[in-house]
Design a protein around this motif. Structure first.
Motif, short mmCIF file in Angstrom:
data_model
loop_
_atom_site.label_atom_id
_atom_site.label_comp_id
_atom_site.label_asym_id
_atom_site.label_seq_id
_atom_site.Cartn_x
_atom_site.Cartn_y
_atom_site.Cartn_z
N SER A 77 7.50 -1.65 5.42
CA SER A 77 6.87 -1.74 4.10
C SER A 77 6.77 -3.17 3.62
CB SER A 77 7.68 -0.94 3.07
OG SER A 77 7.63 0.44 3.33
N ARG A 78 5.73 -3.44 2.85
CA ARG A 78 5.63 -4.69 2.11
C ARG A 78 6.49 -4.58 0.86
NH1 ARG A 78 1.08 -8.16 2.55
NH2 ARG A 78 1.86 -9.03 0.59
N ILE A 79 7.54 -5.41 0.79
CA ILE A 79 8.45 -5.37 -0.34
C ILE A 79 7.70 -5.55 -1.66
CG2 ILE A 79 10.43 -6.51 -1.42
CD1 ILE A 79 11.19 -7.45 1.48
N ASP A 80 6.84 -6.57 -1.69
CA ASP A 80 6.16 -6.91 -2.94
C ASP A 80 5.15 -5.84 -3.35
OD1 ASP A 80 4.64 -7.51 -0.68
OD2 ASP A 80 3.85 -9.40 -1.46
N LEU A 81 4.35 -5.36 -2.41
CA LEU A 81 3.30 -4.40 -2.76
C LEU A 81 3.88 -3.04 -3.15
CD1 LEU A 81 0.66 -5.25 0.00
CD2 LEU A 81 0.74 -6.05 -2.37
N MET A 82 4.93 -2.61 -2.46
CA MET A 82 5.54 -1.33 -2.81
C MET A 82 6.18 -1.40 -4.20
SD MET A 82 5.18 1.10 -0.48
CE MET A 82 6.61 2.16 -0.36
N LYS A 83 6.78 -2.53 -4.51
CA LYS A 83 7.43 -2.68 -5.81
C LYS A 83 6.39 -2.77 -6.93
CE LYS A 83 11.06 -5.25 -5.79
NZ LYS A 83 11.99 -6.42 -5.77
N LYS A 84 5.34 -3.54 -6.69
CA LYS A 84 4.34 -3.77 -7.73
C LYS A 84 3.48 -2.54 -7.99
CE LYS A 84 0.41 -6.80 -8.85
NZ LYS A 84 -0.38 -7.98 -8.41
N HIS A 85 3.04 -1.87 -6.93
CA HIS A 85 2.04 -0.80 -7.10
C HIS A 85 2.64 0.60 -7.09
CE1 HIS A 85 -0.93 -3.91 -6.86
NE2 HIS A 85 -0.58 -4.23 -5.63
N GLY A 87 -2.72 -8.42 5.81
CA GLY A 87 -2.33 -8.42 4.40
C GLY A 87 -2.97 -7.31 3.59
N ARG A 88 -3.70 -6.39 4.26
CA ARG A 88 -4.41 -5.35 3.52
C ARG A 88 -3.61 -4.08 3.30
NH1 ARG A 88 -9.79 -4.42 6.78
NH2 ARG A 88 -8.42 -4.90 8.55
N GLY A 89 -2.46 -3.96 3.97
CA GLY A 89 -1.72 -2.71 3.88
C GLY A 89 -0.35 -2.87 3.27
N ALA A 90 0.12 -1.80 2.59
CA ALA A 90 1.44 -1.81 1.96
C ALA A 90 2.51 -1.23 2.86
CB ALA A 90 1.40 -1.02 0.65
N LEU A 91 2.10 -0.50 3.91
CA LEU A 91 3.08 0.15 4.80
C LEU A 91 2.38 0.55 6.08
CD1 LEU A 91 5.66 2.92 3.89
CD2 LEU A 91 3.94 3.38 5.64
N ILE A 92 3.10 0.41 7.20
CA ILE A 92 2.66 0.98 8.47
C ILE A 92 3.84 1.67 9.12
CG2 ILE A 92 0.87 -0.77 8.82
CD1 ILE A 92 2.71 -1.98 11.02
N MET A 93 3.57 2.44 10.19
CA MET A 93 4.61 3.06 10.99
C MET A 93 4.61 2.38 12.36
SD MET A 93 5.88 5.47 9.06
CE MET A 93 5.43 6.57 7.72
N GLN A 151 3.53 -15.50 5.54
CA GLN A 151 3.61 -15.02 4.15
C GLN A 151 3.68 -13.50 4.10
OE1 GLN A 151 0.95 -16.16 5.67
NE2 GLN A 151 -0.80 -14.86 5.19
N VAL A 152 3.15 -12.84 5.12
CA VAL A 152 3.27 -11.38 5.22
C VAL A 152 4.65 -11.01 5.76
CG1 VAL A 152 2.42 -9.31 6.42
CG2 VAL A 152 0.80 -10.97 5.48
N ALA A 153 5.06 -11.68 6.84
CA ALA A 153 6.34 -11.35 7.48
C ALA A 153 7.51 -11.43 6.51
CB ALA A 153 6.58 -12.29 8.66
N GLU A 154 7.51 -12.42 5.64
CA GLU A 154 8.65 -12.60 4.74
C GLU A 154 8.72 -11.53 3.66
OE1 GLU A 154 6.55 -15.95 1.80
OE2 GLU A 154 7.92 -16.56 3.41
N GLN A 155 7.68 -10.67 3.60
CA GLN A 155 7.68 -9.57 2.63
C GLN A 155 7.86 -8.20 3.32
OE1 GLN A 155 7.72 -9.56 -0.64
NE2 GLN A 155 7.57 -11.79 -0.86
N CYS A 156 8.21 -8.19 4.61
CA CYS A 156 8.31 -6.93 5.37
C CYS A 156 9.75 -6.41 5.38
CB CYS A 156 7.84 -7.14 6.80
SG CYS A 156 6.05 -7.36 6.95
N TRP A 157 9.89 -5.11 5.27
CA TRP A 157 11.21 -4.46 5.33
C TRP A 157 11.07 -3.18 6.15
CZ3 TRP A 157 15.21 -7.18 3.94
CH2 TRP A 157 16.46 -6.56 3.76
#
Length: 446
Positions: free
Chosen positions: A158-166, A277-283, A298-304
């Protein structure tokens, strides 16, 4: 350096189609007192991981006085599958061949039982999970040795920032570094709401609906979370059940929030989706994150990377184990077993995990808390929960618990994703179920 192994020449001549899959590596030369050994390893995605495998084999070969040759075989375009099939037919090729998921059962009659190797590895490393037993064992015999390189969980990244924001979800809080998950609220309903919120914000979840493994693996975990089985462990067709209906109803809702071209995605598509940078989560296993570190930091540092959402019947995660198989036509079985035992030792497993940057997953219960997963980043600890250190979820494979030779066909034909798509694209539920039932009945006959 010249190659001069007669069996390799015989193999290439007999199996020209698969020989293109082989990436030659130099001999690892010992003092030859214990003969020769030929190995076909999976060609790792992570740069440098193959070097670690070669170094460990060299260490063993020099100690045991064995001359070893290694080929690294890509899994692109089913090259490993073609190589396994060709060698089985020719009864010639490598002594040890690495393969994934269904292939130990598919060629069970031609593998040397390796109970002695696996049972000793279990004593050292802890028990293996049920999916490894399901895929690697038959009638009390271990068909192949669980391999650390290549084995993977395809859970959420998951994108930490996008999941939190949206979506209002803090994935780091749900799955904190150094502590058990606090993820009771992370369920299928929450997942669906998050998918809708992120899609409306312009960052849809990147989940494929195609016929390749990433799509099928996600479908398998979703179906299993509802207790949905197309064929049960006894071999009975069980498509027309309430559990399968519930899984399809859920999938139809989820598909509405996925990218419109998701039905055409292959196994590279979700990786590209995250890195763009277009997705909030992948499997996916951590390969997409690893590439993002290089190409889109910039994407990698927001991945969890974290656990799968739970459903009415539990929390399941797609697990794809690799195995090392020893052919029963091998000329040097004793040396082969000695090498496999060496590669299954705790110290070897730790080296595999470190060399892959945490991508590779040991099958053993005591090997899920190695320091690599706590330390790699950015962000530091992003892979801490990737190896399922708290046994938080059941590691499974799509189409199980059907008998493996039936499940293999359900998996290869992407029956789960095809059923979901047929229903989502307007086909009546009972019609989609009837189609799936007919497919499974056909698999039973073949």
């Amino acid at each position: 350096m010249s190659r001069k192994t007669l069996t390799r020449r015989q193999f290439v001549a007999a199996t020209a189609m698969s020989s293109t899959a082989l990436i030659a590596a130099p001999y690892v030369r010992g003092a030859y007192a214990a003969g020769k050994l030929s190995i076909g390893f999976w060609d790792h995605w992570v740069p440098g991981a193959n070097d670690a495998s070669t170094a460990m084999v060299k260490e063993w070969a020099e100690k045991e006085k064995v001359e070893v040759s290694i080929d690294y075989i890509t899994s692109n375009n089913k090259k490993i599958e073609l190589t396994v099939a060709a060698e089985a037919q020719a009864k010639s090729g490598h002594d040890i061949l690495q393969m994934y998921t269904w292939w130990p059962h598919a060629y069970a009659e031609q593998f040397e039982p390796v109970n002695d190797v696996v049972e000793e590895a279990i004593k050292q490393n802890g028990e293996v999970n049920d999916t490894v037993k399901y895929l690697g064992k038959a009638d009390g015999k271990w068909l192949a040795v669980p391999a650390t390189p290549g084995s993977q969980i395809k859970g959420p990244c998951s994108r930490i920032d996008l999941m939190k924001k949206h979506a209002g979800i803090d994935v780091q809080e749900l799955y904190p570094v150094g502590a058990p998950p606090k993820a009771d609220s992370w369920n299928m309903d929450t997942f669906l709401k998050a998918a809708e919120a992120c899609q409306k914000a312009g960052f849809p979840f990147g989940i494929g609906l195609g016929e390749t493994t990433d799509s099928v693996d996600t479908a398998g975990a979703i179906f299993q979370s509802f207790g949905a089985e197309l064929v049960n462990a006894k071999g009975d067709v069980t498509v027309k059940t309430d559990e399968v209906r519930q899984a399809l109803e859920y999938y139809k809702k989820l598909i509405a929030f996925l990218p419109p071209d998701a039905p055409s995605w292959d196994d590279a598509s979700n990786n590209k989706w995250l890195i763009s940078g277009r997705g909030a989560l992948i499997m996916n296993p951590p390969s997409a994150w690893a590439v993002a570190k290089r190409d889109a930091p910039q994407v990698a540092e927001q991945c969890w990377t974290h656990g799968f959402p739970s459903g009415p019947k539990g929390r399941y995660a797609p697990f794809l184990p690799y195995f090392w198989g020893l052919w029963n036509f091998s000329k040097n079985k004793a040396s082969a077993k000695s090498l496999l035992a060496f590669l299954s030792q705790p110290s070897s497993i730790e080296k595999f995990v470190a060399a892959s940057g945490g991508y590779d997953l040991p099958a053993y219960a005591k090997m899920t808390t190695l320091k690599t997963w706590a330390e790699v980043g950015p962000p530091k600890g992003t892979l801490y929960h990737y190896p399922n250190p708290y046994n938080h979820q059941t590691l499974s494979i799509a189409a199980s618990p059907a008998p493996p030779k039936i499940a293999q066909q359900i998996y290869a034909q992407a029956t789960l994703t095809k059923m979901a798509l047929r229903f989502a694209q307007g086909e009546k539920l009972e019609t989609a179920l009837a189609w799936g039932e007919g497919e499974c009945e056909g698999f039973m006959r073949t």
